[in-house]
Design a protein around this motif. Structure first.
Motif, mmCIF file in Angstrom:
data_model
loop_
_atom_site.group_PDB
_atom_site.id
_atom_site.type_symbol
_atom_site.label_atom_id
_atom_site.label_comp_id
_atom_site.label_asym_id
_atom_site.label_seq_id
_atom_site.Cartn_x
_atom_site.Cartn_y
_atom_site.Cartn_z
ATOM 1 N N GLY A 42 33.597 28.307 32.616
ATOM 2 C CA GLY A 42 33.320 28.665 31.229
ATOM 3 C C GLY A 42 33.599 30.112 30.869
ATOM 4 N N LEU A 43 33.981 30.930 31.847
ATOM 5 C CA LEU A 43 34.389 32.303 31.548
ATOM 6 C C LEU A 43 35.642 32.269 30.671
ATOM 7 C CD1 LEU A 43 34.347 35.438 32.102
ATOM 8 C CD2 LEU A 43 35.798 34.949 34.091
ATOM 9 N N VAL A 44 35.680 33.124 29.644
ATOM 10 C CA VAL A 44 36.851 33.225 28.778
ATOM 11 C C VAL A 44 37.350 34.663 28.802
ATOM 12 C CG1 VAL A 44 37.748 32.980 26.432
ATOM 13 C CG2 VAL A 44 36.014 31.381 27.270
ATOM 14 N N VAL A 45 38.629 34.821 29.132
ATOM 15 C CA VAL A 45 39.257 36.143 29.163
ATOM 16 C C VAL A 45 40.276 36.205 28.035
ATOM 17 C CG1 VAL A 45 40.628 37.772 30.505
ATOM 18 C CG2 VAL A 45 38.924 36.333 31.648
ATOM 19 N N LEU A 46 40.016 37.100 27.084
ATOM 20 C CA LEU A 46 40.871 37.236 25.906
ATOM 21 C C LEU A 46 41.749 38.471 26.051
ATOM 22 C CD1 LEU A 46 38.043 36.504 23.337
ATOM 23 C CD2 LEU A 46 39.971 35.004 23.795
ATOM 24 N N GLY A 47 43.006 38.255 26.446
ATOM 25 C CA GLY A 47 43.957 39.346 26.546
ATOM 26 C C GLY A 47 43.591 40.345 27.613
ATOM 27 N N GLY A 48 43.903 41.619 27.356
ATOM 28 C CA GLY A 48 43.675 42.657 28.342
ATOM 29 C C GLY A 48 44.771 42.674 29.391
ATOM 30 N N GLN A 49 44.486 43.310 30.526
ATOM 31 C CA GLN A 49 45.443 43.411 31.629
ATOM 32 C C GLN A 49 44.927 42.585 32.806
ATOM 33 O OE1 GLN A 49 48.411 45.084 31.422
ATOM 34 N NE2 GLN A 49 47.871 45.374 29.264
ATOM 35 N N VAL A 50 45.658 41.511 33.134
ATOM 36 C CA VAL A 50 45.251 40.591 34.193
ATOM 37 C C VAL A 50 46.464 40.266 35.042
ATOM 38 C CG1 VAL A 50 44.105 38.411 34.720
ATOM 39 C CG2 VAL A 50 43.636 39.551 32.550
ATOM 40 N N SER A 51 46.366 40.473 36.355
ATOM 41 C CA SER A 51 47.491 40.148 37.237
ATOM 42 C C SER A 51 47.658 38.637 37.334
ATOM 43 C CB SER A 51 47.258 40.727 38.630
ATOM 44 O OG SER A 51 46.234 40.001 39.302
ATOM 45 N N HIS A 52 48.838 38.208 37.762
ATOM 46 C CA HIS A 52 49.085 36.775 37.925
ATOM 47 C C HIS A 52 48.139 36.176 38.964
ATOM 48 C CE1 HIS A 52 52.497 36.682 35.289
ATOM 49 N NE2 HIS A 52 53.136 37.620 35.974
ATOM 50 N N GLU A 53 47.893 36.932 40.050
ATOM 51 C CA GLU A 53 46.997 36.433 41.103
ATOM 52 C C GLU A 53 45.586 36.224 40.562
ATOM 53 O OE1 GLU A 53 45.245 37.656 45.531
ATOM 54 O OE2 GLU A 53 46.540 39.053 44.429
ATOM 55 N N LEU A 54 45.090 37.200 39.809
ATOM 56 C CA LEU A 54 43.738 37.083 39.274
ATOM 57 C C LEU A 54 43.665 35.977 38.225
ATOM 58 C CD1 LEU A 54 40.839 37.972 39.069
ATOM 59 C CD2 LEU A 54 41.543 39.795 37.488
ATOM 60 N N ALA A 55 44.674 35.880 37.375
ATOM 61 C CA ALA A 55 44.676 34.831 36.356
ATOM 62 C C ALA A 55 44.625 33.455 37.007
ATOM 63 C CB ALA A 55 45.906 34.959 35.461
ATOM 64 N N SER A 56 45.387 33.273 38.087
ATOM 65 C CA SER A 56 45.391 31.986 38.794
ATOM 66 C C SER A 56 44.030 31.699 39.406
ATOM 67 C CB SER A 56 46.466 32.001 39.894
ATOM 68 O OG SER A 56 47.753 32.137 39.330
ATOM 69 N N HIS A 57 43.413 32.719 39.981
ATOM 70 C CA HIS A 57 42.088 32.553 40.589
ATOM 71 C C HIS A 57 41.051 32.183 39.526
ATOM 72 C CE1 HIS A 57 38.661 33.319 43.253
ATOM 73 N NE2 HIS A 57 38.130 34.023 42.246
ATOM 74 N N LEU A 58 41.095 32.859 38.411
ATOM 75 C CA LEU A 58 40.130 32.581 37.352
ATOM 76 C C LEU A 58 40.274 31.150 36.837
ATOM 77 C CD1 LEU A 58 40.390 35.932 35.313
ATOM 78 C CD2 LEU A 58 38.581 35.267 36.909
ATOM 79 N N ARG A 59 41.519 30.741 36.609
ATOM 80 C CA ARG A 59 41.748 29.378 36.097
ATOM 81 C C ARG A 59 41.341 28.328 37.122
ATOM 82 N NH1 ARG A 59 46.874 31.826 34.043
ATOM 83 N NH2 ARG A 59 46.624 32.079 31.779
ATOM 84 N N LEU A 60 41.597 28.617 38.402
ATOM 85 C CA LEU A 60 41.256 27.675 39.466
ATOM 86 C C LEU A 60 39.764 27.379 39.493
ATOM 87 C CD1 LEU A 60 42.180 26.071 41.994
ATOM 88 C CD2 LEU A 60 41.753 28.150 43.332
#
Length: 366
Positions: A42-60
């Protein structure tokens, strides 16, 4: 969360991130800490600076990550009000058509994306963020709205009077809130921005060299930016500090550029949301200078909650300026008096011919 301090505090204290909203932050300094967390449902990240690795981890782990590169000409996840330089970036070098303000209007009018659900979502997120930023910006401050037409030209007696009105309201300790556009709105914001009356006269004389944003927004805006810089950097410095005015314009009226004398600008794609944001915050009074259809709409939108207010509820004053205009040219005043008959509205509705009468009515109403 819209500040690094909020995020750092949550991570250091190991607070759950489930259901948290992180808006427009650079997550790279916190990447290792976030990669070690799996309580992200349920965490929502709106924009900002996010690496591909972190974005994948968050979505996972169940988070929703909105892309930083949205394709919009402005940052739809912005968590603070605009400053004039944000909207007019590139004005001096390339002209108004290249600025974020002009590009955002073009984006809002692009027929090829009119039904794009992601674009609609981005605009909605942007406007909601503007509302949040405006609420934080004005928290606890007494606000007086100044409404009026965009066609009022610099160098005219009415423009100068509107500027002196904005100055007087700000000097009384109130925040001047306008629609953020040209004409009467610019004049009121200018008066508030320039805290010393002698310096204000200098600014008015300079601005009169380009009376209107028609036919050239470029010349109108460039001169205003020059005057604003002089006020800020000392050649017209008046010693005033703090935020004295805010503008709330809209890309719905794309022909009206924002003025540069606001301490903060909340610009909206939705005019309906913008009007509500503008009028709902005028808790210390509303002053209406001569205007046309848009101004008339704002008058009656403001009157509706005043009309239905309980007798024991505080009702801020509504002051119309311009007896002939509001009784003959655009006969709003007779309608207001009929509506107000026998109600609290009658005691707080005023019609004056001179802006110098306004400050006392605002004081009496509060």
């Amino acid at each position: 969360m819209s500040t690094p301090a909020d995020l750092r505090s949550a991570l250091v204290r190991h607070r759950s991130l489930q259901g948290v909203r992180i808006q427009d932050l650079d997550l790279r300094p916190y990447e290792n800490l976030l990669l070690g967390r799996d309580d992200l449902e349920g965490l929502v990240v709106l924009g900002g600076q996010v690496s591909h690795e972190l974005a994948s981890h968050l979505r996972l782990h169940g988070a929703l990550v909105f892309p930083s590169d949205s394709g919009a000409p402005i940052n739809p996840y912005r968590s603070s009000l605009y400053q004039p330089g944000d909207l007019y970036q590139g004005l001096s070098a390339q002209g108004y058509a290249s600025t974020p303000d002009a590009l955002a209007y073009a984006w809002s009018q692009d027929a090829s994306i009119a039904r794009d659900v992601f674009v609609s979502l981005l605009r909605a997120i942007h406007d909601d963020s503007m509302t949040d930023a405006l609420t934080d910006f004005l928290d606890g401050l007494p606000v007086v709205g100044v409404m009026g037409g965009h066609a009022l030209e610099r160098g005219t007696p009415d423009y100068d009077a509107a500027a002196h009105l904005g100055h007087a309201i700000a000097e009384s300790g109130h925040i001047v809130l306008t629609g953020g556009g040209p004409g009467a709105m610019e004049a009121a914001n200018l008066g508030a921005y320039t805290g010393d009356s002698a310096r204000l006269e200098d600014a008015l004389r300079q601005l009169a060299a380009v009376p209107s944003f028609r036919p050239s927004i470029d010349a109108w805006a460039r001169l205003a930016m020059e005057v604003r810089t002089e006020i800020r950097e000392g050649r017209l410095r008046d010693g005033s500090t703090g935020i004295r005015s805010v503008g709330i314009p809209t890309w719905f009226y794309g022909h009206e550029p924002p003025n540069v004398f606001c301490g903060g600008i909340a610009k909206y794609f939705s005019n309906a949301l913008r009007e509500d944001a503008l009028l709902a915050r005028c808790d210390a009074g509303l002053v209406v200078l001569p205007g046309a259809a848009g101004t008339v709409q704002e008058i009656f939108q403001a009157v509706t909650p005043l009309y239905y207010a309980p007798d024991d509820e505080h009702v801020p004053p509504l002051i119309l300026v311009g007896v002939e205009h509001w009784t003959t040219t655009v006969p709003v005043w007779p309608a207001l008096r009929s509506l107000a008959d026998g109600r609290t509205l009658a005691t707080v509705t005023h019609l004056v011919d001179d802006v110098r009468d306004v400050p006392a009515l605002l004081t009496d109403g509060n």
